[in-house]
Scaffold this active site. Structure first.
Site, PDB file in Angstrom:
ATOM      1  N   HIS A   1     109.575  43.709  27.968  1.00  0.00           N
ATOM      2  CA  HIS A   1     110.629  43.281  28.860  1.00  0.00           C
ATOM      3  C   HIS A   1     110.590  43.756  30.283  1.00  0.00           C
ATOM      4  CE1 HIS A   1     113.305  43.702  25.085  1.00  0.00           C
ATOM      5  NE2 HIS A   1     113.097  42.120  25.105  1.00  0.00           N
TER       6      HIS A   1
ATOM      7  N   LYS B   1     125.144  38.912  16.088  1.00  0.00           N
ATOM      8  CA  LYS B   1     124.263  39.928  15.902  1.00  0.00           C
ATOM      9  C   LYS B   1     125.197  41.337  16.121  1.00  0.00           C
ATOM     10  CE  LYS B   1     119.804  38.085  17.717  1.00  0.00           C
ATOM     11  NZ  LYS B   1     118.648  38.264  18.457  1.00  0.00           N
TER      12      LYS B   1
ATOM     13  N   ARG C   1     105.309  35.932  23.615  1.00  0.00           N
ATOM     14  CA  ARG C   1     104.126  36.880  22.756  1.00  0.00           C
ATOM     15  C   ARG C   1     103.261  36.218  21.919  1.00  0.00           C
ATOM     16  NH1 ARG C   1     109.281  40.587  20.915  1.00  0.00           N
ATOM     17  NH2 ARG C   1     109.931  38.393  20.946  1.00  0.00           N
TER      18      ARG C   1
ATOM     19  N   SER D   1     112.233  44.575  20.427  1.00  0.00           N
ATOM     20  CA  SER D   1     113.330  45.594  20.452  1.00  0.00           C
ATOM     21  C   SER D   1     113.503  46.247  18.843  1.00  0.00           C
ATOM     22  CB  SER D   1     114.675  44.959  20.890  1.00  0.00           C
ATOM     23  OG  SER D   1     114.496  44.715  22.168  1.00  0.00           O
TER      24      SER D   1
HETATM   25  P1  ADP Z   1     113.306  40.877  21.403  1.00  0.00           P
HETATM   26  O1  ADP Z   1     114.666  41.498  20.619  1.00  0.00           O
HETATM   27  O2  ADP Z   1     112.407  40.151  20.355  1.00  0.00           O
HETATM   28  O3  ADP Z   1     112.693  42.010  22.208  1.00  0.00           O
HETATM   29  P2  ADP Z   1     114.954  39.550  23.571  1.00  0.00           P
HETATM   30  O4  ADP Z   1     115.817  38.480  23.063  1.00  0.00           O
HETATM   31  O5  ADP Z   1     115.585  40.680  23.902  1.00  0.00           O
HETATM   32  O6  ADP Z   1     113.754  39.631  22.328  1.00  0.00           O
HETATM   33  O7  ADP Z   1     113.614  38.932  24.510  1.00  0.00           O
HETATM   34  C1  ADP Z   1     114.043  38.170  25.706  1.00  0.00           C
HETATM   35  C2  ADP Z   1     112.839  37.845  26.502  1.00  0.00           C
HETATM   36  O8  ADP Z   1     111.931  38.553  26.395  1.00  0.00           O
HETATM   37  C3  ADP Z   1     112.241  36.488  25.418  1.00  0.00           C
HETATM   38  O9  ADP Z   1     112.124  35.570  26.496  1.00  0.00           O
HETATM   39  C4  ADP Z   1     111.144  37.165  24.746  1.00  0.00           C
HETATM   40  O10 ADP Z   1     110.090  36.212  24.430  1.00  0.00           O
HETATM   41  C5  ADP Z   1     110.712  38.162  25.898  1.00  0.00           C
HETATM   42  N1  ADP Z   1     110.132  39.334  25.467  1.00  0.00           N
HETATM   43  C6  ADP Z   1     110.389  40.137  24.113  1.00  0.00           C
HETATM   44  N2  ADP Z   1     109.447  41.139  23.928  1.00  0.00           N
HETATM   45  C7  ADP Z   1     108.305  40.759  25.011  1.00  0.00           C
HETATM   46  C8  ADP Z   1     107.164  41.514  24.979  1.00  0.00           C
HETATM   47  N3  ADP Z   1     106.722  42.566  24.237  1.00  0.00           N
HETATM   48  N4  ADP Z   1     106.338  40.745  25.860  1.00  0.00           N
HETATM   49  C9  ADP Z   1     106.832  39.760  26.731  1.00  0.00           C
HETATM   50  N5  ADP Z   1     107.819  39.235  26.595  1.00  0.00           N
HETATM   51  C10 ADP Z   1     108.793  39.662  25.700  1.00  0.00           C
END
Ligand code: ADP
Length: 165
Positions: A17, A41, A93, A131
């Site tokens: 992120h 959630k 990803r 996460s």
């Molecule tokens: P997660 O819970 O899977 O980490 P989120 O809903 O918090 O996902 O993710 C928010 C945004 O950040 C989404 O667009 C997701 O694709 C992107 N994102 C999450 N993890 C990564 C990563 N490791 N690299 C790039 N983008 C990411």
């Protein structure tokens, strides 16, 4: 002024992120990181806590003042109207991310024709990271130091440990 919204759960923020925030903030004059309060959630961190963790992680960036972090509930397009913004920024990803993200991009465009979604591919170093992985590895006493920003490592570790008990 160009503005984009980067929405997500960020429960908690990971280096994946953080990388998208950093790169995204270099592409726009103003980046709004919108932390989703998803009632379906059960998050580990409250929206307020997730906002604080993100703020703490980016405080040292030279353009931190151009990055706004806030919580939101409801439809993303409504949030975008309120903030006079037409661009959604998302990280990608794997192909598996793409299917859902593509569906969301089309849905948001259906709700508002003026809204565009831009995708930034993850840095290969973080392509495995989410996460959920952070919470899973942390709860099994694995090392999460290379998964989350250093500034919030202890906050995240403490919460994971507290929820184990
Ligand atoms: P997660 O819970 O899977 O980490 P989120 O809903 O918090 O996902 O993710 C928010 C945004 O950040 C989404 O667009 C997701 O694709 C992107 N994102 C999450 N993890 C990564 C990563 N490791 N690299 C790039 N983008 C990411």
């Amino acid at each position: 002024m160009t503005t984009a919204v980067y929405p997500g759960s960020f429960d908690p923020i990971t280096l994946g992120h953080y990388d998208i925030i950093k790169r995204g903030s270099q592409l726009f004059d103003h980046l709004i990181v919108a932390v989703v309060a998803n009632p379906s959630k059960s998050p580990m961190f409250t929206v307020e806590e997730r906002v604080e963790l993100i703020k703490k992680s980016i405080a040292h960036l030279s353009n931190a003042r151009e990055i706004e972090v806030c919580g939101f509930e409801g439809l993303l397009v409504d949030f975008m109207h309120e903030h006079k913004c037409k661009t959604i920024l998302k990280g990608l990803r794997f192909v598996s991310d793409f299917e859902y993200e593509f569906q969301m991009a089309l849905t948001n465009r259906r709700l508002d024709r003026k809204v565009e979604t831009l995708f930034i591919p993850t840095d290969y170093k973080y392509s495995y990271l989410s996460s959920s992985i952070v919470k899973e590895v942390g709860s099994l006493n694995g090392d999460i130091a290379e998964m989350v920003p250093l500034e919030v490592l202890n906050d995240i570790k403490e919460r994971i440990n507290a929820t184990k008990k």
